[in-house]
Design a protein around this motif. Structure first.
Motif, PDB file in Angstrom:
ATOM      1  N   GLU A 180       2.292  -6.872   6.211  1.00 16.98           N
ATOM      2  CA  GLU A 180       1.948  -5.674   5.238  1.00 16.98           C
ATOM      3  C   GLU A 180       2.553  -4.444   5.462  1.00 16.98           C
ATOM      4  O   GLU A 180       3.134  -3.929   4.430  1.00 16.98           O
ATOM      5  N   CYS A 181       3.082  -4.275   6.888  1.00 14.90           N
ATOM      6  CA  CYS A 181       3.869  -3.130   7.116  1.00 14.90           C
ATOM      7  C   CYS A 181       5.341  -3.226   6.571  1.00 14.90           C
ATOM      8  O   CYS A 181       5.787  -2.464   5.673  1.00 14.90           O
ATOM      9  N   LEU A 182       5.960  -4.659   6.819  1.00  6.71           N
ATOM     10  CA  LEU A 182       7.178  -4.765   6.010  1.00  6.71           C
ATOM     11  C   LEU A 182       7.274  -5.047   4.677  1.00  6.71           C
ATOM     12  O   LEU A 182       8.304  -5.122   3.912  1.00  6.71           O
ATOM     13  N   GLY A 183       6.171  -5.395   4.050  1.00  4.50           N
ATOM     14  CA  GLY A 183       5.793  -5.424   2.627  1.00  4.50           C
ATOM     15  C   GLY A 183       5.561  -4.369   1.783  1.00  4.50           C
ATOM     16  O   GLY A 183       5.358  -4.085   0.789  1.00  4.50           O
ATOM     17  N   LEU A 184       5.759  -2.813   2.520  1.00  5.23           N
ATOM     18  CA  LEU A 184       5.198  -1.788   2.002  1.00  5.23           C
ATOM     19  C   LEU A 184       6.725  -1.221   1.068  1.00  5.23           C
ATOM     20  O   LEU A 184       7.618  -1.424   1.261  1.00  5.23           O
ATOM     21  N   ALA A 185       6.440  -1.006  -0.072  1.00  7.44           N
ATOM     22  CA  ALA A 185       7.264  -0.190  -0.923  1.00  7.44           C
ATOM     23  C   ALA A 185       7.074   1.345  -1.076  1.00  7.44           C
ATOM     24  O   ALA A 185       5.968   1.632  -0.735  1.00  7.44           O
ATOM     25  N   TRP A 186       8.148   2.227  -1.341  1.00  4.65           N
ATOM     26  CA  TRP A 186       7.897   3.512  -1.441  1.00  4.65           C
ATOM     27  C   TRP A 186       6.908   3.972  -2.391  1.00  4.65           C
ATOM     28  O   TRP A 186       6.168   4.853  -2.211  1.00  4.65           O
ATOM     29  N   GLU A 187       6.504   3.232  -3.609  1.00  5.57           N
ATOM     30  CA  GLU A 187       5.623   3.440  -4.527  1.00  5.57           C
ATOM     31  C   GLU A 187       4.212   3.280  -3.878  1.00  5.57           C
ATOM     32  O   GLU A 187       3.253   4.001  -4.345  1.00  5.57           O
ATOM     33  N   ASP A 188       4.036   2.687  -2.693  1.00  6.58           N
ATOM     34  CA  ASP A 188       2.691   2.617  -2.070  1.00  6.58           C
ATOM     35  C   ASP A 188       2.409   3.814  -0.992  1.00  6.58           C
ATOM     36  O   ASP A 188       1.299   3.754  -0.524  1.00  6.58           O
ATOM     37  N   ILE A 189       3.415   4.751  -0.828  1.00  2.24           N
ATOM     38  CA  ILE A 189       3.414   5.711   0.011  1.00  2.24           C
ATOM     39  C   ILE A 189       2.869   7.000  -0.743  1.00  2.24           C
ATOM     40  O   ILE A 189       3.884   7.546  -1.549  1.00  2.24           O
ATOM     41  N   ASP A 190       1.720   7.562  -0.612  1.00  2.00           N
ATOM     42  CA  ASP A 190       1.235   8.775  -1.584  1.00  2.00           C
ATOM     43  C   ASP A 190       1.379  10.149  -0.560  1.00  2.00           C
ATOM     44  O   ASP A 190       0.158  10.362   0.223  1.00  2.00           O
ATOM     45  N   PHE A 191       2.491  10.787  -0.522  1.00  2.00           N
ATOM     46  CA  PHE A 191       2.597  12.012   0.476  1.00  2.00           C
ATOM     47  C   PHE A 191       1.562  12.905   0.073  1.00  2.00           C
ATOM     48  O   PHE A 191       1.254  13.905   0.762  1.00  2.00           O
ATOM     49  N   THR A 195      -2.137   8.951   1.708  1.00  2.00           N
ATOM     50  CA  THR A 195      -2.647   7.581   1.700  1.00  2.00           C
ATOM     51  C   THR A 195      -1.605   6.485   1.615  1.00  2.00           C
ATOM     52  O   THR A 195      -0.385   6.782   1.013  1.00  2.00           O
ATOM     53  N   ILE A 196      -1.965   5.287   2.026  1.00  2.00           N
ATOM     54  CA  ILE A 196      -1.051   4.168   1.944  1.00  2.00           C
ATOM     55  C   ILE A 196      -1.871   3.046   1.447  1.00  2.00           C
ATOM     56  O   ILE A 196      -2.881   2.579   1.722  1.00  2.00           O
ATOM     57  N   SER A 197      -1.136   2.584   0.414  1.00  2.00           N
ATOM     58  CA  SER A 197      -1.684   1.295  -0.438  1.00  2.00           C
ATOM     59  C   SER A 197      -1.273   0.119   0.020  1.00  2.00           C
ATOM     60  O   SER A 197       0.001  -0.037  -0.069  1.00  2.00           O
ATOM     61  N   ILE A 198      -1.963  -0.868   0.518  1.00  2.00           N
ATOM     62  CA  ILE A 198      -1.438  -2.274   0.889  1.00  2.00           C
ATOM     63  C   ILE A 198      -1.598  -3.203  -0.278  1.00  2.00           C
ATOM     64  O   ILE A 198      -2.762  -3.470  -0.313  1.00  2.00           O
ATOM     65  N   ASN A 199      -0.501  -3.417  -1.086  1.00  4.13           N
ATOM     66  CA  ASN A 199      -0.773  -4.450  -1.821  1.00  4.13           C
ATOM     67  C   ASN A 199      -0.180  -5.933  -1.778  1.00  4.13           C
ATOM     68  O   ASN A 199      -0.292  -6.548  -2.880  1.00  4.13           O
ATOM     69  N   HIS A 200       0.870  -5.721  -0.854  1.00  6.74           N
ATOM     70  CA  HIS A 200       1.700  -7.139  -0.521  1.00  6.74           C
ATOM     71  C   HIS A 200       1.781  -7.404   0.833  1.00  6.74           C
ATOM     72  O   HIS A 200       1.575  -6.250   1.906  1.00  6.74           O
ATOM     73  N   THR A 212       4.116 -11.500  -1.421  1.00 10.27           N
ATOM     74  CA  THR A 212       2.960 -12.182  -1.787  1.00 10.27           C
ATOM     75  C   THR A 212       1.801 -11.324  -1.449  1.00 10.27           C
ATOM     76  O   THR A 212       1.748 -10.377  -0.983  1.00 10.27           O
ATOM     77  N   PRO A 213       0.559 -11.823  -2.356  1.00  4.39           N
ATOM     78  CA  PRO A 213      -0.754 -11.074  -2.119  1.00  4.39           C
ATOM     79  C   PRO A 213      -1.078 -11.009  -0.509  1.00  4.39           C
ATOM     80  O   PRO A 213      -0.824 -12.250   0.070  1.00  4.39           O
ATOM     81  N   PRO A 214      -1.619  -9.929  -0.268  1.00  2.00           N
ATOM     82  CA  PRO A 214      -2.253  -9.873   1.324  1.00  2.00           C
ATOM     83  C   PRO A 214      -2.983 -11.103   1.673  1.00  2.00           C
ATOM     84  O   PRO A 214      -3.491 -12.087   0.937  1.00  2.00           O
ATOM     85  N   LYS A 215      -3.464 -11.207   2.933  1.00  2.00           N
ATOM     86  CA  LYS A 215      -4.186 -12.392   3.442  1.00  2.00           C
ATOM     87  C   LYS A 215      -5.566 -12.703   2.985  1.00  2.00           C
ATOM     88  O   LYS A 215      -5.958 -13.815   2.337  1.00  2.00           O
ATOM     89  N   THR A 216      -6.227 -11.874   2.272  1.00  2.00           N
ATOM     90  CA  THR A 216      -7.720 -11.946   1.550  1.00  2.00           C
ATOM     91  C   THR A 216      -7.682 -10.822   0.346  1.00  2.00           C
ATOM     92  O   THR A 216      -6.838  -9.804   0.555  1.00  2.00           O
TER      93      THR A 216
END
Length: 347
Positions: A180-191, A195-200, A212-216
């Motif tokens: 999840e950490c290595l799948g973060l894109a800059w659009e997921d980081i809301d300064f 907040t941090i959005s975990i989408n991939h 890919t989609p996260p585990k569940t």
């Protein structure tokens, strides 16, 4: 009419089986074939069920585990000859980590369940199978608080790749899975809203990296971002901006927060290799990327944070998963809570 030479008891059994088969045919179950080999059932599973219902990364893992460990012992066996005692014997004969054996059992269980649903077999034999018990190991436990502080001091003081250090800090501060950490894109980081959005999640499928989609479904979540983590991301932003200038058009994935040194997706195994080199010969040499997640959860539990909040924070499918994984921590936390109440009432 019973066959010639059959005893009344045997004739009754044959009649019952015939009635059972007749009823299944009346209900539309015309595919019953318990003389099929397990490999035939598995081939159907991977051809028809898996592509429709499983993630590509899961299919890749399942196929590898099946070919290496399951097919050699079960592939040529007729499904009618496979029962719970036989599966128990097979599962306990593997010279593998009990956690790995459980994963193999999950694959076998899934294949049989889909076969029963499709009417290839009467029922799944995967009930009451006894799996090897997982041995508790100190290697898998989170670091004690004082040792964790020493690890942070070591992380800050030892000269090493700062990009690697930022990944380790983010994993520890957020409790994210490494993918999840290595799948973060800059659009997921809301300064702005911290907040941090975990989408991939970044997945390695046969040497090819994909988002890919996260585990569940519960793993798709938004978590809070502390000031320290925000500063880490700001430092990483400066690093990636410099990397973009250096690589120019060769920067394949500028959208990623933690790219590789050549601008591609960052391989999880390379991060783990760096961690092993970083901690070699120290008291932290058993540290893993996933243990950082355990450290995060354990700290939250010891702080008295509600289990439901922690479960949502970690992205577990339900609260029972969290309670099962951290049963030992919960037990000690309850003891501390009871002692605290006793102390207050007897002061």
């Amino acid at each position: 009419t019973p066959p010639d030479g059959v005893t009344p008891k045997k004739a009754e059994k044959l009649a019952q089986e015939y009635a059972f088969e007749f009823e299944r045919h009346c209900k539309g179950y015309s595919q019953l074939n318990e003389n099929m080999r397990f490999s035939e059932l598995a081939d159907w599973y991977f051809t028809n069920y898996a592509p429709q219902e499983l993630k590509e990364s899961t299919i890749y893992t399942y196929k590898g585990q099946y070919k290496n460990h399951i097919e050699p012992v079960l592939g040529n066996v007729k499904v009618k000859d496979i029962n719970a005692p036989r599966l128990t014997q097979i599962m306990q004969s593997y010279n593998l980590n009990p956690a790995t054996v459980k994963k193999l059992y999950v694959i076998v269980q899934s294949i049989f369940r889909r076969g029963a649903e499709q009417g290839f077999i009467r029922d799944t034999p995967c009930r009451n199978v006894i799996l090897p018990k997982r041995k508790k190991s100190r290697k898998n436990k989170a670091l004690e608080e004082d040792k964790l502080k020493r690890f942070m001091e070591y992380l800050e003081s030892k000269p090493w790749d700062e990009d690697f250090k930022r990944i380790i800090k983010v994993l520890l501060y957020t409790g994210m899975r490494s993918g999840e950490c290595l799948g973060l894109a800059w659009e997921d980081i809301d300064f702005e809203n911290n907040t941090i959005s975990i989408n991939h999640t970044l997945t390695d499928i046969g040497g090819k990296h994909e988002l890919t989609p996260p585990k569940t479904k519960k793993s798709i979540r938004t978590i809070g971002m502390s000031k320290t983590v925000a500063n880490i991301f700001q430092e990483q932003k400066k690093y990636t901006n410099d990397l973009r200038i250096a690589l120019g058009d060769n920067y394949a994935h500028p959208e990623m927060v933690f790219p590789s040194a050549n601008g591609n997706y960052r391989d999880r195994s390379s991060v783990l290799t760096s961690l092993k080199r970083f901690t070699k010969g120290t008291e932290f040499e058993h540290m893993t990327l996933h243990k950082l997640r355990h450290c995060n959860a354990t700290m939250l539990l010891n702080m008295g944070v509600d289990l439901k909040i922690i479960s949502d924070h970690l992205g577990h499918c339900d609260i029972n998963v969290t309670a099962d994984i951290y049963a030992d921590v919960l037990s000690s936390t309850r003891k501390v809570l009871a002692d605290s109440i006793e102390k207050k009432l007897t002061e």
